[in-house]
Design a protein around this motif. Structure first.
Motif, PDB file in Angstrom:
ATOM      1  N   GLU A   1       0.530  12.973   7.291  1.00 32.88           N
ATOM      2  CA  GLU A   1       0.913  11.622   7.699  1.00 32.88           C
ATOM      3  C   GLU A   1      -0.051  10.539   7.230  1.00 32.88           C
ATOM      4  O   GLU A   1       0.352   9.425   6.950  1.00 32.88           O
TER       5      GLU A   1
ATOM      6  N   ARG B   1       3.484   6.234   0.189  1.00 32.05           N
ATOM      7  CA  ARG B   1       3.761   7.452  -0.573  1.00 32.05           C
ATOM      8  C   ARG B   1       5.229   7.809  -0.344  1.00 32.05           C
ATOM      9  O   ARG B   1       5.878   7.331   0.582  1.00 32.05           O
TER      10      ARG B   1
ATOM     11  N   GLU C   1      11.676   9.046   1.151  1.00 25.41           N
ATOM     12  CA  GLU C   1      11.433   8.507   2.492  1.00 25.41           C
ATOM     13  C   GLU C   1      12.623   7.660   2.923  1.00 25.41           C
ATOM     14  O   GLU C   1      13.166   6.894   2.126  1.00 25.41           O
TER      15      GLU C   1
ATOM     16  N   HIS D   1       6.492   5.724   2.895  1.00 25.06           N
ATOM     17  CA  HIS D   1       5.723   6.058   4.102  1.00 25.06           C
ATOM     18  C   HIS D   1       4.385   5.329   4.011  1.00 25.06           C
ATOM     19  O   HIS D   1       3.625   5.543   3.064  1.00 25.06           O
TER      20      HIS D   1
ATOM     21  N   HIS E   1       7.225   3.048   8.109  1.00 27.17           N
ATOM     22  CA  HIS E   1       7.689   3.040   6.720  1.00 27.17           C
ATOM     23  C   HIS E   1       7.859   1.589   6.274  1.00 27.17           C
ATOM     24  O   HIS E   1       8.269   0.729   7.067  1.00 27.17           O
TER      25      HIS E   1
ATOM     26  N   HIS F   1       3.794   5.677  13.265  1.00 24.78           N
ATOM     27  CA  HIS F   1       4.425   6.230  12.062  1.00 24.78           C
ATOM     28  C   HIS F   1       5.347   5.133  11.531  1.00 24.78           C
ATOM     29  O   HIS F   1       6.384   4.832  12.139  1.00 24.78           O
TER      30      HIS F   1
HETATM   31 ZN    ZN Z   1       6.930   8.902   7.219  1.00 24.16          ZN
END
Ligand code: ZN
Length: 250
Positions: free
Chosen positions: A248, A140, A61, A202, A191, A189
């Motif tokens: 996601e 993750r 990521e 993520h 991180h 979304h």
């Molecule tokens: Zn992501």
């Protein structure tokens, strides 16, 4: 306060700064297993110093924070990305804080609902930065892939998941409108990157003791599309919303 921020933005615009989101490739290309990098890390940083994405071969990521590109790999370690590494999918901005709010004792779903109720225009993109003290963080990452590439929903079935308590760090990412479906990830979304730069990933879930949310509305959107012939062979007529949700949020 609002007048001061407006004045700062106007001044920055005079020097060529714009509240622009730059994105590389599309989320549906990534979902369909196109993991070959199409832009170098050095080039990506020309478009923004803040953002998220992934790496060539889906090797972890990406967190772009304060002009540094970090790579959270499946070994659970956070690295500074090599300049010659590349990305198949990324979104970046030059972040400035336009509006901010503070919260205490709140979870991820609650903070997203709060932000939604506070922003005035839900139909434009926002860059979102959350500085927090967390009682719990769950992320993750994705492991490096070999050709022939599996689709992303297959890869994430065996994704490494990480859980930590008592963390300090930042969430970096975006809240995007529904009409960006297929192009990027509608909704939030985010991180994670820990303050000590040892953890990331993520974001799947978190609980904040304290959180400071900062947002920047985005009024300009630039797409950089892959020049390779593989991109030309992808079937974009397929609705991948279900796959995206699996990938996601779970
Ligand atoms: Zn992501």
């Amino acid at each position: 306060m609002k007048k001061i921020i407006l004045l700062i933005v106007i001044c920055l615009q005079q020097f060529g700064f714009s509240q622009q989101l730059t994105q590389v490739s599309t989320i549906d290309a990534l979902l369909s297993g196109h993991y070959d990098g199409v832009i170098s890390i050095t080039k990506l940083l020309e478009y923004g110093s803040f953002g998220i994405g992934t790496f060539d071969k889906l090797d972890g990521e990406m967190i772009v924070y304060d002009g540094v590109v970090y790579q959270f790999k499946s070994d659970g370690k956070l690295y500074s990305a090599e300049a010659e590494n590349t990305s198949p999918f990324a979104s970046v901005v030059n972040f400035i804080s336009i509006q901010s709010w503070s919260f205490t004792n709140i979870n991820l779903a609650e903070i997203e609902t709060k932000i939604d109720s506070l922003i005035t225009n839900l139909n434009i993109p926002y860059a979102v930065k959350i500085s927090g003290k967390y009682s719990y963080v769950k992320t993750r990452t994705v492991p490096s892939q070999e050709k022939p590439y599996k689709i992303l929903a297959e890869v994430t079935k065996t994704q490494p998941v990480f859980e930590w308590s008592d963390q300090t760090g930042n969430l970096v990412g975006f809240r995007l409108p529904d009409y960006m479906k297929g192009i990027n990830v509608p909704g939030y979304h985010l991180h994670f990157i820990s303050e000590d730069k040892t953890k990331g990933g993520h974001l799947l879930e978190c609980k904040f003791d304290r959180a400071v949310v900062e947002i920047m509305p985005v009024y300009e959107f630039k797409m950089i599309l892959p020049e390779n012939s593989e991109f030309g062979k992808i079937d974009f007529s397929k609705d991948r919303s279900y796959e995206l949700k699996k990938v996601e949020k779970e």
